[in-house]
Scaffold this active site. Structure first.
Site, PDB file in Angstrom:
ATOM      1  N   PHE A 243       6.431   0.744   2.691  1.00  0.00           N
ATOM      2  CA  PHE A 243       5.575   0.393   1.480  1.00  0.00           C
ATOM      3  C   PHE A 243       4.120   1.343   2.049  1.00  0.00           C
ATOM      4  CE2 PHE A 243       3.235  -0.789  -2.202  1.00  0.00           C
ATOM      5  CZ  PHE A 243       4.382  -0.490  -3.148  1.00  0.00           C
ATOM      6  N   ILE A 244       3.650   0.491   2.922  1.00  0.00           N
ATOM      7  CA  ILE A 244       2.703   1.255   3.370  1.00  0.00           C
ATOM      8  C   ILE A 244       2.326   2.514   3.773  1.00  0.00           C
ATOM      9  CG2 ILE A 244      -0.127   0.262   4.638  1.00  0.00           C
ATOM     10  CD1 ILE A 244       1.217  -1.557   2.391  1.00  0.00           C
TER      11      ILE A 244
ATOM     12  N   VAL B 196       8.183  -8.557   0.243  1.00  0.00           N
ATOM     13  CA  VAL B 196       7.095  -7.382  -0.300  1.00  0.00           C
ATOM     14  C   VAL B 196       7.151  -6.565   0.477  1.00  0.00           C
ATOM     15  CG1 VAL B 196       4.659  -6.958  -0.951  1.00  0.00           C
ATOM     16  CG2 VAL B 196       5.569  -9.200  -1.770  1.00  0.00           C
TER      17      VAL B 196
ATOM     18  N   GLU C 179       2.951 -24.130   7.557  1.00  0.00           N
ATOM     19  CA  GLU C 179       2.750 -24.936   5.730  1.00  0.00           C
ATOM     20  C   GLU C 179       1.847 -24.110   4.957  1.00  0.00           C
ATOM     21  OE1 GLU C 179       0.421 -25.342   9.192  1.00  0.00           O
ATOM     22  OE2 GLU C 179       0.645 -27.259   9.393  1.00  0.00           O
TER      23      GLU C 179
ATOM     24  N   ARG D 193       4.737   1.538  -9.461  1.00  0.00           N
ATOM     25  CA  ARG D 193       4.874   2.222  -7.704  1.00  0.00           C
ATOM     26  C   ARG D 193       7.106   1.777  -8.062  1.00  0.00           C
ATOM     27  NH1 ARG D 193       1.879   4.705  -3.839  1.00  0.00           N
ATOM     28  NH2 ARG D 193       3.585   4.621  -2.050  1.00  0.00           N
TER      29      ARG D 193
HETATM   30  C1  LIG Z   1       7.264  -4.831   4.400  1.00  0.00           C
HETATM   31  C2  LIG Z   1       8.199  -4.553   5.691  1.00  0.00           C
HETATM   32  O1  LIG Z   1       8.675  -4.776   6.052  1.00  0.00           O
HETATM   33  O2  LIG Z   1       8.593  -2.717   6.035  1.00  0.00           O
HETATM   34  P1  LIG Z   1       9.506  -2.088   4.415  1.00  0.00           P
HETATM   35  O3  LIG Z   1       8.008  -1.795   3.281  1.00  0.00           O
HETATM   36  O4  LIG Z   1       9.523  -1.055   4.674  1.00  0.00           O
HETATM   37  O5  LIG Z   1      10.045  -2.839   4.036  1.00  0.00           O
END
Ligand SMILES: CC(=O)OP(=O)(O)O
Length: 586
Positions: free
Chosen positions: A470-471, A385, A53, A257
């Site tokens: 990204f993290i 993302v 969904e 960023r």
């Molecule tokens: C979110 C993800 O899949 O990783 P990256 O940030 O490395 O694209």
């Protein structure tokens, strides 16, 4: 004699009259009547059975982002309703019209702790601009009409909850929806005194610039004219990528960023920002805090929302820019304008220097170079993302009639696959690409089965770097903490998705990518290209150490080595060059 129709058939009829072509959903017992209506009206409306969904709700949001028209999703009672919340929040955050039809148990079982029963209205209260449960079958077509009008008018999510028995009940087929009520609004013209104030600030400024968002999507010509006449470099929000072609010399890309280096540098050196149709939450951190601001927006609540402004213009961006252009005098290039253009060239040359890199694992630049050469002028990109946003923003040269969508302010991972389904259904003749990291892809990868089921030739590209990049970069650069929870196992995506019906490739080099993209043209099935990408992070433009005139030399050396930034020069270098040129001329 008045004909009768089932409540659910009446709901679908209203959607069709509003021009809805595609409706996403997953059946449940509580929505049998809708499935029956879909069966009855299969020649008029296209039903797409998604596998989750959440994916259906994201596809509806992406429909609205790409076409400007309302996206529609349905979900069954209980879990079906809860699962779609994530996609609905994406629509809410990016302000696009979506209608969610949500099933409820029969009225006789409501409030009785029945199977899959729950109080649905409260869970949609925060996400919806309009949130109602039908009380009679006869009200269903009118409520559907109202849901669509509310979604359009309030740029958000309208939720109509339909108890099961009402969908089956027969009603009189007499309802005429108000489809003509949605007209392009006429936005206010700027007040002459505001135009004068704006022109005065532009005349007085030493280093003015323009910062625009998607509110300026119809004002590309005016933005360029203003940039040229008043010699203002252009910076945008990320979502506004594509309004101005990426190769326009004074367009520096976005700030924040994901931004390229010139876009993130210029804002700290300006003394006046012409701020057009943008509401990015981070805006307050991205500019010289002493700079003056002329803000143009059609929504008065946005004026002054993200930072103090000096001139508020409640007006359509195109009309306001035109008025400023007509009233203002041409300016000579400022040092900042000249430096910004030189800075962009240095950045572009630096990025281009990696296009044919044979570094292993492969860098993003060679892969995006292949994409830039493959994608047509009408290509549609669905972007997930993560680091993929950084690489897309910096490395895809948007031009022509290309389109793209991502999950902007809400930023949900898993966006790209369902969005690519919406893109291919809305634009069947265009080439469609979904771009995801391996984390984002894994979240809603089951939708490759949906692409296969409906023979949608989408080219899905996974950038496998075995991390939530990204993290990882945030943990490294922002908070300086030990890495935790970001590592991902390498997965054979080609094998996995081949089993789902895709034509698949694993890519290690630029040459592999070229071959895969060429070969993929031979099939009309979905394609999955798993690019085994470098683990190196994209250069962080928010924490740069490249300026030895004021930064620690060891830190600069370390940064330059880490990001191969030997040929990058800071904006201050180009500002000095512009100043020297000016002194020599005078
Ligand atoms: C979110 C993800 O899949 O990783 P990256 O940030 O490395 O694209």
């Amino acid at each position: 004699m008045v004909e009768t129709i089932s409540g659910s058939d009446a709901v679908l009829k209203v959607l069709e009259q509003w021009g809805v072509k595609n409706i996403y959903g997953l059946p449940g017992g509580s929505f049998d009547s809708t499935m029956n209506a879909i069966h009855n009206q299969k020649n008029e409306i296209n039903y797409i059975q998604v596998r989750h969904e959440e994916a259906g709700a994201i596809a509806a949001a992406a429909t609205a982002k790409l076409t400007g028209k309302v996206g529609v999703y349905f979900g069954s009672a209980g879990p079906g309703a809860v699962h779609l919340l994530n996609g609905l929040y994406d629509a809410k955050s990016d302000g696009v019209p979506v209608v969610a039809l949500v099933a409820q148990v029969p009225t006789s079982n409501m409030n009785m702790d029945f199977f899959q029963a729950m109080d649905e209205e409260p869970i949609f209260d925060d996400v919806a601009v309009w949130n109602r449960t039908a009380m009679t079958a006869q009200s269903l077509p009118q409520m559907t009409d109202e849901a669509i009008r509310q979604a359009y008018m309030k740029h958000g999510v309208a939720v109509l909850t339909i108890p099961k028995d009402l969908g089956w009940a027969d009603i009189k087929d007499t309802y005429e929806p108000n489809v003509k009520s949605h007209q392009t609004p006429i936005y206010p013209s700027p007040r002459p005194e505001d135009v004068q104030d704006a022109v005065k600030l532009i005349n007085e400024a030493k280093s003015p610039m323009i910062y625009f968002g998607i509110g300026a999507k119809d004002a590309a010509d005016e933005l360029k004219e203003a940039s040229e006449k008043f010699k203002m470099p252009l910076v945008s929000s990320f979502l506004a990528k594509g309004i101005i072609p990426d190769d326009y010399p004074a367009y520096l890309g976005s700030t924040g960023r994901v931004a390229p280096k010139p876009g993130s540098e210029v804002g700290f050196n300006t003394d006046l920002i012409l701020w057009v149709g943008t509401n990015v939450p981070f805006s307050v951190f991205l500019f010289n805090k002493h700079a003056k601001v002329i803000q143009i927006d059609i929504q008065s609540e946005k004026l002054g929302k993200r930072r103090h402004n000096d001139v508020s213009m409640l007006a359509d961006s195109k009309a306001a820019l035109r008025a400023i252009l007509d009233a203002g005098e041409s300016r000579e290039p400022s040092d900042l304008y000249e430096a910004a253009i030189a800075d962009k060239k240095n950045w572009t040359d630096w990025q281009d220097s990696f296009k044919d890199s044979d570094e292993m694992p492969v860098r993003p630049e060679p892969i995006f170079d292949v994409l830039n050469h493959t994608a047509s002028d009408k290509a549609v990109f669905a972007v997930d993302v993560g680091n993929v946003d950084i690489n897309f923003e910096r490395l895809i040269n948007m031009h022509g009639d290309q389109k793209w969508a991502t999950s902007g302010i809400y930023a949900t991972m898993g966006f790209a696959l369902p969005a690519s389904i919406a893109a291919k259904l809305e634009y069947p003749d265009r080439d469609v690409y979904s771009l995801s990291g391996d984390g984002g892809f894994a979240m809603l990868m089951e939708e490759v089965m949906t692409q296969a089921k409906y023979n949608l030739h989408v080219v899905n590209i996974i950038f496998t770097n075995e991390t939530l990049g990204f993290i990882e970069a945030e943990q490294t650069d922002d908070t300086n903490q030990p890495l935790e929870g970001v590592d991902l196992p390498d997965t054979n995506w080609a094998e996995v998705t081949k089993g789902m019906g895709a034509v698949t490739y694993t890519v290690h080099t630029k040459e592999d990518m070229q071959k895969a993209i060429e070969d993929a043209k031979q099939t009309d099935k979905p394609v999955v290209i798993d690019v085994k990408l470098t683990h190196k992070m994209p250069l962080t433009t928010q924490h740069m150490f490249i300026d030895t005139s004021w930064q620690d030399k060891d830190k600069v050396a370390e940064f330059v080595k880490k990001y191969d930034a030997q040929d990058l020069k800071p904006l201050s270098y180009f500002l000095k060059e512009a100043k020297n040129k000016e002194l020599q001329t005078n």
